[in-house]
Scaffold this motif. Structure first.
Motif, mmCIF file in Angstrom:
data_model
loop_
_atom_site.group_PDB
_atom_site.id
_atom_site.type_symbol
_atom_site.label_atom_id
_atom_site.label_comp_id
_atom_site.label_asym_id
_atom_site.label_seq_id
_atom_site.Cartn_x
_atom_site.Cartn_y
_atom_site.Cartn_z
ATOM 1 N N GLU A 3 0.833 -1.204 0.000
ATOM 2 C CA GLU A 3 0.000 0.000 0.000
ATOM 3 C C GLU A 3 0.865 1.250 0.000
ATOM 4 O OE1 GLU A 3 -3.309 2.205 2.852
ATOM 5 O OE2 GLU A 3 -3.043 0.032 2.984
ATOM 6 N N THR A 6 2.061 1.879 -3.525
ATOM 7 C CA THR A 6 0.970 2.405 -4.348
ATOM 8 C C THR A 6 0.708 3.866 -4.025
ATOM 9 O OG1 THR A 6 -0.046 0.205 -4.485
ATOM 10 C CG2 THR A 6 -1.446 2.088 -5.005
ATOM 11 N N GLU A 74 -2.233 -5.530 -14.897
ATOM 12 C CA GLU A 74 -1.399 -6.010 -13.786
ATOM 13 C C GLU A 74 -0.011 -6.423 -14.264
ATOM 14 O OE1 GLU A 74 -1.737 -8.926 -9.885
ATOM 15 O OE2 GLU A 74 -3.052 -9.299 -11.615
ATOM 16 N N GLU A 97 -16.165 -0.384 -7.856
ATOM 17 C CA GLU A 97 -15.523 -1.678 -7.653
ATOM 18 C C GLU A 97 -14.368 -1.860 -8.632
ATOM 19 O OE1 GLU A 97 -14.561 -5.410 -6.166
ATOM 20 O OE2 GLU A 97 -15.678 -3.721 -5.326
ATOM 21 N N ARG A 100 -11.487 0.015 -7.151
ATOM 22 C CA ARG A 100 -10.948 -0.695 -5.989
ATOM 23 C C ARG A 100 -10.048 -1.854 -6.435
ATOM 24 N NH1 ARG A 100 -15.937 0.701 -3.357
ATOM 25 N NH2 ARG A 100 -17.033 -1.034 -4.354
ATOM 26 N N ARG A 101 -10.504 -2.585 -7.442
ATOM 27 C CA ARG A 101 -9.706 -3.705 -7.944
ATOM 28 C C ARG A 101 -8.427 -3.202 -8.629
ATOM 29 N NH1 ARG A 101 -13.225 -7.940 -11.269
ATOM 30 N NH2 ARG A 101 -11.156 -8.917 -11.313
ATOM 31 N N ILE A 103 -6.764 -0.415 -7.962
ATOM 32 C CA ILE A 103 -5.851 0.022 -6.905
ATOM 33 C C ILE A 103 -5.199 -1.196 -6.254
ATOM 34 C CG2 ILE A 103 -5.749 1.081 -4.610
ATOM 35 C CD1 ILE A 103 -7.875 3.093 -5.605
ATOM 36 N N GLY A 104 -5.958 -2.257 -6.118
ATOM 37 C CA GLY A 104 -5.440 -3.473 -5.505
ATOM 38 C C GLY A 104 -4.276 -4.089 -6.254
ATOM 39 N N ILE A 105 -4.163 -3.832 -7.556
ATOM 40 C CA ILE A 105 -3.028 -4.354 -8.335
ATOM 41 C C ILE A 105 -1.968 -3.287 -8.576
ATOM 42 C CG2 ILE A 105 -4.400 -6.161 -9.445
ATOM 43 C CD1 ILE A 105 -4.524 -4.429 -11.960
ATOM 44 N N GLU A 136 -9.930 3.829 -0.052
ATOM 45 C CA GLU A 136 -8.717 3.015 -0.055
ATOM 46 C C GLU A 136 -7.502 3.794 0.437
ATOM 47 O OE1 GLU A 136 -8.613 -0.320 -0.929
ATOM 48 O OE2 GLU A 136 -10.800 -0.097 -0.937
#
Length: 259
Positions: A3, A6, A74, A97, A100-101, A103-105, A136
């Motif tokens: 995190e 990122t 990714e 969503e 969010r996904r 940002i997750g990668i 996030e």
């Protein structure tokens, strides 16, 4: 990616967007195109091209499933050490969503297009993206795209410009970092857009026939990207080489080992 990493890359991209110099981002579509561009000392950030990723996976532009799009992005994020801003079409069914996904990668910015949806709906989708990113804890850099010009149909260009400004202002008020207006290619269109949106808030595409980056900077444009055109140039080079090899050609001796 952690995190903290990122967040740091998002802050880097934010600083690049806010700098007085225009940010030129060269669009890539896979890991090797990303590392090839990232190897250049001038590269400060990487932008993906949704059209190009779709083509690489065998999809027409705008028809690539979200899972496929994110898997392609990714690979790019993992291949480079600079901020990556992703082309995520219209945000898909649930833009919050989707972000969010992303940002997750490790994605720290995105283009999301309004496809000329009704005004209030388009603004609500931008707000949903920003709210999701804030939740996030990431200073996500949304390059909110309006298709007011490219989907303007037969209406006068003046009306399309006014629509782009109205939508863009609302997107900025909702938290977008920049407003991306495809179709803004010349001074007659760019100048009123910069005046209406503010200096350093407009993002454009460097399509064939567009103004050079230095002139765009002079006009107050914050960012220029190149969409599917980078892949088209690369594919033309491949096709030209193949045509030559089918003749009497050989691989040039000065070919660098970029892969």
């Amino acid at each position: 990616m952690t995190e903290a990493t990122t967040t740091a890359r998002a802050e880097q991209l934010k600083a690049l967007h806010e700098a007085p110099e225009i940010l030129s981002v060269v669009n890539v579509w896979d890991a090797v195109s990303a590392t090839t561009v990232a190897a250049l000392p001038q590269t400060k950030a990487i932008a993906t091209a949704g059209h190009s990723i779709a083509a690489a996976f065998g999809y027409a532009d705008g028809t690539m499933p979200l899972d496929v799009a994110l898997s392609g992005v990714e690979r790019i994020v993992k291949a480079v050490d600079v901020p990556v801003t992703a082309d995520l079409d219209d945000g898909y069914e649930d833009p919050a969503e989707t972000i969010r996904r992303a940002i997750g990668i490790g994605v720290v910015g995105a283009n999301v297009e309004d496809r000329l949806r009704p005004f209030d709906e388009a603004v609500a989708r931008v707000k949903a993206i920003i709210d999701a990113a804030n939740a996030e804890g990431i200073p996500f850099q949304l390059n909110a795209r309006t298709d007011a010009i490219v989907r303007g149909g037969d209406r006068p260009i003046k009306d399309s410009i006014e629509d782009a400004i109205a939508r863009g202002r609302a997107f900025l008020d909702a938290g977008a970092a920049l407003v991306f207006v495809p179709g803004a290619l010349n001074r007659e269109v760019i100048e009123p857009l910069v005046e209406g949106l503010g200096h350093g808030k407009l993002s454009v595409i460097g399509a064939p026939g567009a103004l050079p980056a230095a002139e765009l900077q002079e006009l107050g444009v914050a960012r220029v990207s190149y969409g599917p055109f980078t892949q088209r140039v690369a594919l033309r080079a491949l096709q030209d080489l193949a045509s030559d090899l089918y003749g009497s050609g050989v691989i040039p001796t000065d070919t660098p080992a970029l892969n």
